[in-house]
Structures are given as C-alpha cells and as structure tokens.
Design a protein around this motif. Structure first.
Motif, PDB file in Angstrom:
ATOM      1  N   MET A 115       0.819  -1.190   0.000  1.00  0.00           N
ATOM      2  CA  MET A 115       0.000   0.000   0.000  1.00  0.00           C
ATOM      3  C   MET A 115       0.870   1.263   0.000  1.00  0.00           C
ATOM      4  O   MET A 115       0.578   2.200  -0.734  1.00  0.00           O
ATOM      5  CB  MET A 115      -0.908  -0.023   1.230  1.00  0.00           C
ATOM      6  CG  MET A 115      -1.763   1.194   1.378  1.00  0.00           C
ATOM      7  SD  MET A 115      -3.014   1.281   0.109  1.00  0.00           S
ATOM      8  CE  MET A 115      -3.933   2.674   0.653  1.00  0.00           C
ATOM      9  N   ASN A 116       1.926   1.272   0.794  1.00  0.00           N
ATOM     10  CA  ASN A 116       2.802   2.444   0.854  1.00  0.00           C
ATOM     11  C   ASN A 116       3.491   2.680  -0.484  1.00  0.00           C
ATOM     12  O   ASN A 116       3.630   3.817  -0.916  1.00  0.00           O
ATOM     13  CB  ASN A 116       3.846   2.281   1.953  1.00  0.00           C
ATOM     14  CG  ASN A 116       3.211   2.192   3.325  1.00  0.00           C
ATOM     15  OD1 ASN A 116       2.121   2.695   3.536  1.00  0.00           O
ATOM     16  ND2 ASN A 116       3.883   1.530   4.231  1.00  0.00           N
ATOM     17  N   PHE A 117       3.915   1.592  -1.112  1.00  0.00           N
ATOM     18  CA  PHE A 117       4.577   1.689  -2.407  1.00  0.00           C
ATOM     19  C   PHE A 117       3.640   2.313  -3.436  1.00  0.00           C
ATOM     20  O   PHE A 117       4.051   3.173  -4.225  1.00  0.00           O
ATOM     21  CB  PHE A 117       5.047   0.302  -2.863  1.00  0.00           C
ATOM     22  CG  PHE A 117       5.687   0.307  -4.216  1.00  0.00           C
ATOM     23  CD1 PHE A 117       6.958   0.820  -4.388  1.00  0.00           C
ATOM     24  CD2 PHE A 117       5.018  -0.185  -5.321  1.00  0.00           C
ATOM     25  CE1 PHE A 117       7.561   0.837  -5.643  1.00  0.00           C
ATOM     26  CE2 PHE A 117       5.600  -0.178  -6.569  1.00  0.00           C
ATOM     27  CZ  PHE A 117       6.873   0.331  -6.729  1.00  0.00           C
ATOM     28  N   VAL A 118       2.384   1.911  -3.414  1.00  0.00           N
ATOM     29  CA  VAL A 118       1.394   2.446  -4.353  1.00  0.00           C
ATOM     30  C   VAL A 118       1.185   3.940  -4.112  1.00  0.00           C
ATOM     31  O   VAL A 118       1.123   4.729  -5.064  1.00  0.00           O
ATOM     32  CB  VAL A 118       0.059   1.672  -4.240  1.00  0.00           C
ATOM     33  CG1 VAL A 118      -1.020   2.324  -5.078  1.00  0.00           C
ATOM     34  CG2 VAL A 118       0.249   0.222  -4.628  1.00  0.00           C
ATOM     35  N   LEU A 119       1.078   4.340  -2.845  1.00  0.00           N
ATOM     36  CA  LEU A 119       0.917   5.760  -2.526  1.00  0.00           C
ATOM     37  C   LEU A 119       2.104   6.579  -3.022  1.00  0.00           C
ATOM     38  O   LEU A 119       1.936   7.675  -3.559  1.00  0.00           O
ATOM     39  CB  LEU A 119       0.753   5.956  -1.017  1.00  0.00           C
ATOM     40  CG  LEU A 119      -0.583   5.571  -0.405  1.00  0.00           C
ATOM     41  CD1 LEU A 119      -0.510   5.670   1.113  1.00  0.00           C
ATOM     42  CD2 LEU A 119      -1.690   6.436  -0.941  1.00  0.00           C
ATOM     43  N   ILE A 120       3.296   6.048  -2.836  1.00  0.00           N
ATOM     44  CA  ILE A 120       4.501   6.762  -3.252  1.00  0.00           C
ATOM     45  C   ILE A 120       4.557   6.890  -4.780  1.00  0.00           C
ATOM     46  O   ILE A 120       4.846   7.967  -5.312  1.00  0.00           O
ATOM     47  CB  ILE A 120       5.760   6.064  -2.694  1.00  0.00           C
ATOM     48  CG1 ILE A 120       5.791   6.218  -1.165  1.00  0.00           C
ATOM     49  CG2 ILE A 120       7.025   6.617  -3.331  1.00  0.00           C
ATOM     50  CD1 ILE A 120       6.845   5.385  -0.481  1.00  0.00           C
ATOM     51  N   VAL A 121       4.260   5.811  -5.487  1.00  0.00           N
ATOM     52  CA  VAL A 121       4.306   5.844  -6.952  1.00  0.00           C
ATOM     53  C   VAL A 121       3.222   6.766  -7.515  1.00  0.00           C
ATOM     54  O   VAL A 121       3.494   7.613  -8.369  1.00  0.00           O
ATOM     55  CB  VAL A 121       4.181   4.419  -7.535  1.00  0.00           C
ATOM     56  CG1 VAL A 121       3.970   4.447  -9.036  1.00  0.00           C
ATOM     57  CG2 VAL A 121       5.413   3.597  -7.189  1.00  0.00           C
ATOM     58  N   VAL A 122       1.997   6.615  -7.034  1.00  0.00           N
ATOM     59  CA  VAL A 122       0.898   7.455  -7.523  1.00  0.00           C
ATOM     60  C   VAL A 122       1.154   8.924  -7.171  1.00  0.00           C
ATOM     61  O   VAL A 122       0.942   9.815  -7.999  1.00  0.00           O
ATOM     62  CB  VAL A 122      -0.457   6.966  -6.963  1.00  0.00           C
ATOM     63  CG1 VAL A 122      -1.566   7.957  -7.271  1.00  0.00           C
ATOM     64  CG2 VAL A 122      -0.801   5.604  -7.525  1.00  0.00           C
ATOM     65  N   GLY A 123       1.631   9.176  -5.961  1.00  0.00           N
ATOM     66  CA  GLY A 123       1.956  10.543  -5.561  1.00  0.00           C
ATOM     67  C   GLY A 123       3.033  11.153  -6.436  1.00  0.00           C
ATOM     68  O   GLY A 123       2.943  12.315  -6.838  1.00  0.00           O
ATOM     69  N   GLY A 124       4.058  10.378  -6.736  1.00  0.00           N
ATOM     70  CA  GLY A 124       5.128  10.868  -7.611  1.00  0.00           C
ATOM     71  C   GLY A 124       4.637  11.162  -9.020  1.00  0.00           C
ATOM     72  O   GLY A 124       4.988  12.186  -9.616  1.00  0.00           O
ATOM     73  N   LEU A 125       3.803  10.276  -9.553  1.00  0.00           N
ATOM     74  CA  LEU A 125       3.270  10.488 -10.897  1.00  0.00           C
ATOM     75  C   LEU A 125       2.335  11.696 -10.955  1.00  0.00           C
ATOM     76  O   LEU A 125       2.369  12.473 -11.914  1.00  0.00           O
ATOM     77  CB  LEU A 125       2.542   9.230 -11.383  1.00  0.00           C
ATOM     78  CG  LEU A 125       3.430   8.022 -11.685  1.00  0.00           C
ATOM     79  CD1 LEU A 125       2.574   6.799 -12.005  1.00  0.00           C
ATOM     80  CD2 LEU A 125       4.371   8.333 -12.840  1.00  0.00           C
ATOM     81  N   LEU A 126       1.501  11.850  -9.931  1.00  0.00           N
ATOM     82  CA  LEU A 126       0.607  13.012  -9.896  1.00  0.00           C
ATOM     83  C   LEU A 126       1.404  14.314  -9.767  1.00  0.00           C
ATOM     84  O   LEU A 126       1.071  15.314 -10.413  1.00  0.00           O
ATOM     85  CB  LEU A 126      -0.382  12.893  -8.736  1.00  0.00           C
ATOM     86  CG  LEU A 126      -1.571  11.959  -8.944  1.00  0.00           C
ATOM     87  CD1 LEU A 126      -2.391  11.858  -7.661  1.00  0.00           C
ATOM     88  CD2 LEU A 126      -2.436  12.423 -10.089  1.00  0.00           C
ATOM     89  N   THR A 127       2.444  14.290  -8.958  1.00  0.00           N
ATOM     90  CA  THR A 127       3.272  15.487  -8.806  1.00  0.00           C
ATOM     91  C   THR A 127       3.931  15.858 -10.129  1.00  0.00           C
ATOM     92  O   THR A 127       3.900  17.013 -10.547  1.00  0.00           O
ATOM     93  CB  THR A 127       4.337  15.265  -7.718  1.00  0.00           C
ATOM     94  OG1 THR A 127       3.678  14.931  -6.496  1.00  0.00           O
ATOM     95  CG2 THR A 127       5.191  16.500  -7.519  1.00  0.00           C
ATOM     96  N   LEU A 128       4.508  14.875 -10.784  1.00  0.00           N
ATOM     97  CA  LEU A 128       5.163  15.116 -12.069  1.00  0.00           C
ATOM     98  C   LEU A 128       4.165  15.615 -13.111  1.00  0.00           C
ATOM     99  O   LEU A 128       4.438  16.584 -13.831  1.00  0.00           O
ATOM    100  CB  LEU A 128       5.856  13.841 -12.552  1.00  0.00           C
ATOM    101  CG  LEU A 128       6.610  13.931 -13.867  1.00  0.00           C
ATOM    102  CD1 LEU A 128       7.769  14.920 -13.739  1.00  0.00           C
ATOM    103  CD2 LEU A 128       7.124  12.566 -14.276  1.00  0.00           C
ATOM    104  N   SER A 129       3.004  14.986 -13.177  1.00  0.00           N
ATOM    105  CA  SER A 129       1.972  15.413 -14.127  1.00  0.00           C
ATOM    106  C   SER A 129       1.511  16.832 -13.835  1.00  0.00           C
ATOM    107  O   SER A 129       1.347  17.643 -14.752  1.00  0.00           O
ATOM    108  CB  SER A 129       0.760  14.476 -14.064  1.00  0.00           C
ATOM    109  OG  SER A 129       1.115  13.184 -14.456  1.00  0.00           O
ATOM    110  N   GLY A 130       1.301  17.135 -12.564  1.00  0.00           N
ATOM    111  CA  GLY A 130       0.858  18.478 -12.190  1.00  0.00           C
ATOM    112  C   GLY A 130       1.868  19.547 -12.565  1.00  0.00           C
ATOM    113  O   GLY A 130       1.495  20.621 -13.045  1.00  0.00           O
ATOM    114  N   VAL A 131       3.136  19.250 -12.356  1.00  0.00           N
ATOM    115  CA  VAL A 131       4.182  20.215 -12.714  1.00  0.00           C
ATOM    116  C   VAL A 131       4.219  20.417 -14.235  1.00  0.00           C
ATOM    117  O   VAL A 131       4.298  21.554 -14.720  1.00  0.00           O
ATOM    118  CB  VAL A 131       5.555  19.764 -12.176  1.00  0.00           C
ATOM    119  CG1 VAL A 131       6.679  20.592 -12.764  1.00  0.00           C
ATOM    120  CG2 VAL A 131       5.572  19.827 -10.662  1.00  0.00           C
TER     121      VAL A 131
END
Length: 65
Positions: free
Chosen positions: A1-17
């Motif tokens: 679960m933590n791994f998924v949060l980290i990956v999704v969070g990273g992808l959303l951050t990159l997409s948002g930027v």
C-alpha cells in the motif's frame, strides 16, 4: 500500500508540474500550451501528489520497527 501511494503521488506530482508549465506557456508544443485551465489544474494535482507522496513515505517510516 505504501509503495502504491509513493508511486501514484510521484506520478501526480510530475503530471501536475508538467501541466502547470504547459498552461503558463513554458513548455510549448501541446494543445495544453497557453491554456489557463491547465495553469489552474496543474498546481492542484501537484499538491495532491505531494500529499500522497508524503503520506506514503510517513506510513513507510512508521511501519519499520
């Protein structure tokens, strides 16, 4: 679960930027370039991504004995 949060969070951050940079016209060459909508949506998505990323990292650190 933590791994998924980290990956999704990273992808959303990159997409948002990227969306933000396209929205303000710094990254040209896309249909999203220079469109105000993406200059507004991008930072919101990036903040949500940072929050998920942080939450995943904190949960991962707490899980360690």
């Amino acid at each position: 679960m933590n791994f998924v949060l980290i990956v999704v969070g990273g992808l959303l951050t990159l997409s948002g930027v990227i969306w933000t940079l396209q929205g303000v016209g710094i990254l040209p060459g896309s249909a999203m370039s220079g469109v105000t909508l993406w200059a507004i949506v991008g930072p919101i998505v990036a903040v949500v991504g940072v929050a998920l990323l942080s939450w995943g990292i904190v949960r991962k650190r707490r899980a360690r004995p």
